[in-house]
Each structure stands twice: as structure tokens, then as C-alpha cells.
Design a protein around this motif. Structure first.
Motif, short mmCIF file in Angstrom:
data_model
loop_
_atom_site.label_atom_id
_atom_site.label_comp_id
_atom_site.label_asym_id
_atom_site.label_seq_id
_atom_site.Cartn_x
_atom_site.Cartn_y
_atom_site.Cartn_z
N UNK A 57 72.01 55.57 38.62
CA UNK A 57 72.27 54.13 38.50
C UNK A 57 71.12 53.38 37.85
N UNK A 58 69.91 53.94 37.88
CA UNK A 58 68.77 53.27 37.27
C UNK A 58 67.84 54.31 36.67
N UNK A 59 66.67 53.88 36.21
CA UNK A 59 65.74 54.78 35.53
C UNK A 59 64.99 55.71 36.45
N UNK A 60 65.14 55.58 37.76
CA UNK A 60 64.41 56.43 38.70
C UNK A 60 65.09 57.78 38.82
N UNK A 61 64.32 58.84 38.65
CA UNK A 61 64.85 60.19 38.80
C UNK A 61 64.70 60.63 40.24
N UNK A 62 65.60 61.46 40.75
CA UNK A 62 65.48 61.91 42.13
C UNK A 62 64.25 62.78 42.32
N UNK A 63 63.58 62.61 43.46
CA UNK A 63 62.37 63.36 43.75
C UNK A 63 62.70 64.80 44.10
N UNK A 74 72.08 61.96 33.43
CA UNK A 74 72.29 60.84 32.51
C UNK A 74 71.75 59.60 33.21
N UNK A 75 70.71 59.00 32.62
CA UNK A 75 70.02 57.88 33.25
C UNK A 75 70.00 56.67 32.32
N UNK A 76 70.63 55.56 32.71
CA UNK A 76 70.50 54.34 31.91
C UNK A 76 69.18 53.65 32.22
N UNK A 77 68.57 53.05 31.22
CA UNK A 77 67.27 52.39 31.41
C UNK A 77 67.13 51.28 30.37
N UNK A 78 66.20 50.37 30.60
CA UNK A 78 65.89 49.32 29.65
C UNK A 78 64.43 49.47 29.25
N UNK A 79 64.17 49.69 27.96
CA UNK A 79 62.82 49.87 27.43
C UNK A 79 62.60 48.84 26.33
N UNK A 80 61.60 47.98 26.51
CA UNK A 80 61.27 46.92 25.54
C UNK A 80 62.48 46.04 25.22
N UNK A 81 63.30 45.77 26.22
CA UNK A 81 64.46 44.91 26.04
C UNK A 81 65.67 45.59 25.44
#
Length: 92
Positions: A57-63, A74-81
Motif C-alpha cells: 500500500x505504500x513505499x515501506x517494504x516488509x521487514x 509491487x510498491x507504489x511510491x511518490x519520489x520528487x512529486x
């Protein structure tokens, strides 16, 4: 409308969980939603995980993760807008 109904019926018949005792193999597709919002889909063949797909759901990967079979993250993220989709493949 008739074709849509026929397509829906074929999809329901193919998606119904049915055991084929005469087949020499066992195949299962499992889709589940975890508590942290991650959607996990697995393809099982002869009681072994052949492939796992996790949509985070976010940019954090499971530990911690279970390393059974190939896992595609598959990870959605926002980088530099900008909206970015990261795809990682983890193998055993």
C-alpha cells in the motif's frame, strides 16, 4: 447482453473451487488481504508456492517475509512529486 451473461457464467464455472481427483497434479490460486493493507496473491502447484505477488500500500517494504518461492513485490511510491511504481523480484 447475452454474450456478457455467457461470459459471466463461464467465468463463474472456471473460478469455482472444484477438486479434480483424476488429475495427476494439484493447482491452487490464493488471493488474500493482510492486516497492513497488503494484497497477496499466490500460485500453488503440488502444494508448493510457485509464484507470489504482493501489492504493497505504500513505499515501506516488509521487514520479515517468508521466503518460499518467487515473490514479486509491487510498491507504489511518490519520489520528487512523481508517482512511481517499484517492482522487485525476490527469489529463494
Amino acid at each position: 447482453m447475452r454474450y456478457l451473461f455467457i461470459l459471466l457464467m463461464i467465468t463463474v464455472i472456471l473460478a469455482a473451487p472444484v477438486t479434480a481427483f483424476a488429475a495427476g497434479f494439484n493447482m491452487n490460486i490464493n488471493i488474500s488481504r493482510l492486516e497492513d493493507g497488503t494484497t497477496c496473491g499466490e500460485l500453488w502447484f503440488n502444494n508448493k508456492v510457485l509464484w507470489r505477488l504482493q501489492v504493497l500500500t505504500d513505499g515501506a517494504r516488509p521487514v520479515t517475509s517468508s521466503k518460499s518461492g518467487n515473490t514479486t513485490l509491487i510498491t507504489p511510491d511518490i519520489v520528487n512529486g512523481l508517482f512511481l511504481i517499484k517492482i522487485n523480484n525476490e527469489t529463494e
